[in-house]
Design a protein around this motif. Structure first.
Motif, PDB file in Angstrom:
ATOM      1  N   GLU A  56       0.824  -1.207   0.000  1.00 39.47           N
ATOM      2  CA  GLU A  56       0.000   0.000   0.000  1.00 39.47           C
ATOM      3  C   GLU A  56       0.860   1.260   0.000  1.00 39.47           C
ATOM      4  N   GLU A  57       1.941   1.230   0.777  1.00 41.97           N
ATOM      5  CA  GLU A  57       2.847   2.383   0.812  1.00 41.97           C
ATOM      6  C   GLU A  57       3.497   2.618  -0.550  1.00 41.97           C
ATOM      7  N   ASP A  60       0.929   4.128  -2.820  1.00 48.91           N
ATOM      8  CA  ASP A  60       0.691   5.529  -2.450  1.00 48.91           C
ATOM      9  C   ASP A  60       1.819   6.435  -2.935  1.00 48.91           C
ATOM     10  N   ASN A  63       1.386   6.776  -6.730  1.00 54.68           N
ATOM     11  CA  ASN A  63       0.218   7.605  -7.053  1.00 54.68           C
ATOM     12  C   ASN A  63       0.469   9.072  -6.732  1.00 54.68           C
ATOM     13  N   ASP A  64       1.089   9.341  -5.583  1.00 55.12           N
ATOM     14  CA  ASP A  64       1.412  10.721  -5.206  1.00 55.12           C
ATOM     15  C   ASP A  64       2.324  11.380  -6.234  1.00 55.12           C
TER      16      ASP A  64
END
Length: 76
Positions: A56-57, A60, A63-64
């Motif tokens: 998930e990290e 993220d 995506n960021d």
């Protein structure tokens, strides 16, 4: 050390600038050994070792970088 694989579709990949931003972000994650990004299918594959960072990290971070255009630096 165990190698982990992450494969996911990133719908925010719209152009080659998105691919560049994602590539920069992935390459700054210390545990990543290899990765690929397919702009046509919007699929990202990441091979990494270490369990200190979650899938998930990683998603993220990628995506960021695509949405903001900035790379988040991860230190060991």
């Amino acid at each position: 050390m165990k190698r982990n694989a992450l494969k996911f579709k990133e719908d925010n990949i719209l152009c080659y600038r998105c691919v560049i931003n994602a590539s920069k972000a992935i390459s700054h994650i210390p545990t990543v050994e290899e990765f690929s990004i397919d702009i046509n299918t919007k699929v990202i594959e990441v091979i990494y070792k270490n369990n200190r960072i979650s899938k998930e990290e990683i998603r993220d971070i990628i995506n960021d970088s695509i949405t903001s255009g900035k790379v988040r630096i991860i230190l060991n």
